[in-house]
Design a protein around this motif. Structure first.
Motif, PDB file in Angstrom:
ATOM      1  N   ALA A  56       0.822  -1.208   0.000  1.00 23.29           N
ATOM      2  CA  ALA A  56       0.000   0.000   0.000  1.00 23.29           C
ATOM      3  C   ALA A  56       0.856   1.257   0.000  1.00 23.29           C
ATOM      4  O   ALA A  56       1.802   1.378   0.783  1.00 23.29           O
ATOM      5  CB  ALA A  56      -0.913   0.005   1.216  1.00 23.29           C
ATOM      6  N   ARG A  58       0.306   5.394   0.250  1.00 23.55           N
ATOM      7  CA  ARG A  58      -0.584   6.542   0.465  1.00 23.55           C
ATOM      8  C   ARG A  58      -0.027   7.741  -0.286  1.00 23.55           C
ATOM      9  O   ARG A  58       1.170   8.051  -0.177  1.00 23.55           O
ATOM     10  CB  ARG A  58      -0.694   6.852   1.966  1.00 23.55           C
ATOM     11  CG  ARG A  58      -1.649   8.002   2.309  1.00 23.55           C
ATOM     12  CD  ARG A  58      -1.761   8.161   3.817  1.00 23.55           C
ATOM     13  NE  ARG A  58      -2.460   7.028   4.414  1.00 23.55           N
ATOM     14  CZ  ARG A  58      -3.749   6.996   4.710  1.00 23.55           C
ATOM     15  NH1 ARG A  58      -4.507   8.062   4.444  1.00 23.55           N
ATOM     16  NH2 ARG A  58      -4.300   5.935   5.255  1.00 23.55           N
ATOM     17  N   SER A 134      -6.771  -0.741  -4.696  1.00 21.44           N
ATOM     18  CA  SER A 134      -6.842  -1.803  -3.691  1.00 21.44           C
ATOM     19  C   SER A 134      -8.293  -2.084  -3.300  1.00 21.44           C
ATOM     20  O   SER A 134      -8.740  -1.768  -2.195  1.00 21.44           O
ATOM     21  CB  SER A 134      -6.023  -1.407  -2.467  1.00 21.44           C
ATOM     22  OG  SER A 134      -5.978  -2.461  -1.534  1.00 21.44           O
ATOM     23  N   ARG A 137      -8.731  -4.437  -0.116  1.00 24.43           N
ATOM     24  CA  ARG A 137      -8.330  -3.946   1.205  1.00 24.43           C
ATOM     25  C   ARG A 137      -8.969  -2.621   1.576  1.00 24.43           C
ATOM     26  O   ARG A 137      -9.142  -2.324   2.762  1.00 24.43           O
ATOM     27  CB  ARG A 137      -6.804  -3.775   1.274  1.00 24.43           C
ATOM     28  CG  ARG A 137      -6.023  -5.067   1.247  1.00 24.43           C
ATOM     29  CD  ARG A 137      -4.526  -4.786   1.310  1.00 24.43           C
ATOM     30  NE  ARG A 137      -4.148  -4.060   2.502  1.00 24.43           N
ATOM     31  CZ  ARG A 137      -3.914  -4.620   3.693  1.00 24.43           C
ATOM     32  NH1 ARG A 137      -4.030  -5.931   3.840  1.00 24.43           N
ATOM     33  NH2 ARG A 137      -3.573  -3.878   4.729  1.00 24.43           N
ATOM     34  N   GLN A 138      -9.282  -1.792   0.590  1.00 24.22           N
ATOM     35  CA  GLN A 138      -9.641  -0.411   0.895  1.00 24.22           C
ATOM     36  C   GLN A 138     -11.001   0.014   0.357  1.00 24.22           C
ATOM     37  O   GLN A 138     -11.308   1.208   0.348  1.00 24.22           O
ATOM     38  CB  GLN A 138      -8.565   0.525   0.339  1.00 24.22           C
ATOM     39  CG  GLN A 138      -7.216   0.371   1.010  1.00 24.22           C
ATOM     40  CD  GLN A 138      -7.239   0.630   2.498  1.00 24.22           C
ATOM     41  OE1 GLN A 138      -6.545  -0.018   3.272  1.00 24.22           O
ATOM     42  NE2 GLN A 138      -8.067   1.566   2.935  1.00 24.22           N
ATOM     43  N   PHE A 148     -14.350   3.586  -1.739  1.00 27.88           N
ATOM     44  CA  PHE A 148     -13.053   3.619  -1.069  1.00 27.88           C
ATOM     45  C   PHE A 148     -13.149   4.478   0.187  1.00 27.88           C
ATOM     46  O   PHE A 148     -13.891   5.457   0.247  1.00 27.88           O
ATOM     47  CB  PHE A 148     -11.978   4.157  -2.010  1.00 27.88           C
ATOM     48  CG  PHE A 148     -11.467   3.118  -2.975  1.00 27.88           C
ATOM     49  CD1 PHE A 148     -10.340   2.371  -2.685  1.00 27.88           C
ATOM     50  CD2 PHE A 148     -12.146   2.870  -4.156  1.00 27.88           C
ATOM     51  CE1 PHE A 148      -9.886   1.397  -3.557  1.00 27.88           C
ATOM     52  CE2 PHE A 148     -11.698   1.900  -5.038  1.00 27.88           C
ATOM     53  CZ  PHE A 148     -10.566   1.155  -4.734  1.00 27.88           C
ATOM     54  N   ASN A 320      -7.177   2.023   8.840  1.00 32.68           N
ATOM     55  CA  ASN A 320      -5.905   2.627   8.432  1.00 32.68           C
ATOM     56  C   ASN A 320      -5.275   3.495   9.509  1.00 32.68           C
ATOM     57  O   ASN A 320      -4.062   3.669   9.540  1.00 32.68           O
ATOM     58  CB  ASN A 320      -6.115   3.533   7.210  1.00 32.68           C
ATOM     59  CG  ASN A 320      -6.545   2.781   5.994  1.00 32.68           C
ATOM     60  OD1 ASN A 320      -6.319   1.592   5.905  1.00 32.68           O
ATOM     61  ND2 ASN A 320      -7.168   3.471   5.059  1.00 32.68           N
TER      62      ASN A 320
END
Length: 524
Positions: A56, A58, A134, A137-138, A148, A320
């Motif tokens: 991941a 950011r 993602s 996961r997101q 998201f 997160n």
């Protein structure tokens, strides 16, 4: 005693992980003709901690269409079904600063945030990192749309961290950058106040390598139980090492020997940790399962300790923003373990790669009472309290829902479904602030979790623009010495926004490579 061998390089990078690879590739692209990576581990452990991540990254961005140039898994038809809001530099900065209680170094944060989007594009288009959105996961699929959440949207194809390191290794081979494995750096060479090279132990011999630029990218001290006890506290000796066993603090020793300044969070909260499978290996990550030992579903359920009590607000924020702190919270519980508990309403929302039958040991029962009894062999000391805690939680959820029938459970937003009810005897402590559903629908599922340590926050002070390591004596960069990755201090304190670490490694690795090339050009 040194051998007679002496080899000259334009830039030497210590560490073969994501950050080190970025530094080496950046140096080569910026004009360094001879770049070498030296790595303590054997080839089969290449990639450092980056290999064990979910991949991941950011980054600040302008929304879905701003990212379509760097991702490879979104067709035009799929794009029409995605809700992905912009994540501005102000958002990114705010997240880092609020999670650190405003302790993060403002100049470092500014450099990370403002260079994040450009660096992601560089990784995708110049390095060849295969980014994807993602979804697994997101994002949650809500009413037919992929929504998201939590500001983090990018991962890497082909296994996350595994794919990331594979992409780097292809790029390094294409750039003819050599890597020496099983070759730990012994000490840094200097000439006056400047770096002049590195001594590396290879094949049982100490080899003197000359270079005007050395980049330290060899991780923190998370795999060294003695240093964890010294700096983080004795309880950290029982945390599980999530990744490579080779990150033992070597970079700190190397840099300290030439007068480098330390910076950052060296307290008991000074590391990234997470909820981790309690049945995993304690001293090293698993190269096959890697990040699948993460157990990140807790916002959907509850976490209770062996005494039967809850100890965190599972719905305080998106995962997160809480997992690094919650891993530490587990460590402080009796035995350093806890149980995540779910009912049939939410188990379908748990990520398969973390909660499948082949990955985690599951405890399943048709009632909370039966579940509690089945957890006794797993260390639950107070099954009666465990049962009562869940009953009290359910009552608090019922009271809140009765007062707020308009609220709808939605895991993609902070939905406000909680246990908080003013002046009510049904309140529970700690509260659950969002995503609070009663645990009533069988079958019930429990998994045992521990604290997994990822990387440490205390590290070296660097110049935000060049990643040059600062001198303790002068406060200025030590000419020719650079640092990136987990070894950078001052960026994270106590907690951090998920996905920031890999981005930081790339941003400061890229800066270090460029600055190393400038030294070579100026010497020409």
């Amino acid at each position: 005693m040194f051998t007679e061998t002496e080899t000259s390089y334009d830039c030497i990078v210590v560490g073969s992980g994501h950050a080190g690879s970025c530094a080496a590739l950046s140096a080569a692209q910026s004009g360094c003709k001879r770049v070498l990576i030296v790595e303590k581990s054997p080839l089969e452990w290449a990639g450092g901690n980056g290999f064990f991540t979910a991949g991941a990254h950011r980054t600040a961005h302008g929304g879905l269409f701003d990212l379509l140039t760097v991702v490879r898994n979104v067709s035009p038809a799929a794009a029409a079904t995605i809700d992905l809001d912009a994540y501005t530099p102000e958002d990114f900065t705010r997240d880092i600063m609020r999670l650190s209680d405003n302790r993060s170094d403002a100049a470092l944060v500014h450099a990370l945030v403002n260079d994040s989007r450009d660096t992601v594009e560089w990784l995708a288009l110049s390095v060849g990192v295969r980014f994807i959105l993602s979804f697994n996961r997101q994002a949650y699929e809500v009413n037919g749309r992929q929504k998201f959440w939590g500001g983090l949207v990018l991962s890497v194809d082909n296994g996350g961290g595994k794919g990331l390191i594979a992409d780097h290794q292809r790029a390094l081979a294409k750039a003819s950058i050599e890597t020496w494995y099983e070759s730990p750096a012994i000490h840094i060479l200097t000439e006056g106040d400047s770096i002049s090279g590195l001594v590396v132990r290879r094949g049982g011999e100490d080899i003197r390598l000359t270079s005007p630029a050395v980049v330290l990218a060899c991780g923190g001290f998370e795999a060294n139980p003695d240093l964890r006890a010294t700096y983080l506290g004795e309880e950290w000796t029982r945390s599980h090492v999530r990744g490579t066993p080779y990150n033992t603090g070597d970079g700190l020793s190397l840099a300290s020997a030439v007068g480098a300044k330390r910076m950052g969070d060296w307290s008991s909260g000074g590391c990234h940790s997470t909820c981790w499978d309690a049945h995993s290996s304690v001293n090293t990550g698993d190269r096959v399962l890697s990040n699948q030992f993460t157990k990140s579903g807790y916002p959907l359920g509850l976490m209770l300790n062996t005494a039967g009590h809850r100890f965190v607000d599972e719905g305080a924020d998106f995962r997160n923003y809480t997992y690094a702190a919650f891993g530490r919270a587990i460590l402080t519980q009796p035995g350093g373990v806890a149980y995540q508990v779910y009912d049939a309403q939410v188990t379908k929302w748990l990520r398969v790669e973390e909660y499948s039958d082949t990955v985690v040991r599951k405890v399943v029962a048709d009632s909370i009472e039966a579940l509690a009894q089945k957890l006794v062999p797993e260390g639950l000391a107070e099954p009666a309290i465990f049962i009562e805690t869940i009953k009290e939680y359910n009552a608090a959820v019922d009271a809140h829902r009765a007062a707020h029938p308009e609220l709808i459970w939605d895991p993609s937003v902070k939905d406000g479904l909680s246990t908080k009810f003013p002046a009510s005897t049904t309140n529970v402590v700690p509260s659950k602030s969002n995503w609070a559903l009663p645990l009533r629908e069988p079958p019930f599922l429990a998994v045992k979790v521990a604290c997994g340590i990822t990387f440490t926050f205390g590290g070296l002070a660097i110049d935000p623009q060049t990643a040059g390591v600062l001198s303790e004596r002068t406060g200025l960069p030590i000419p020719g010495l650079f640092c990136t990755g987990e070894l950078v201090g001052g960026l994270f304190y106590g907690n951090y926004p998920g996905g920031s670490g890999l981005t930081a490694g790339a941003v400061f690795g890229r800066k270090a490579g460029k600055a190393a090339a400038e030294i070579v050009k100026n010497k020409a």
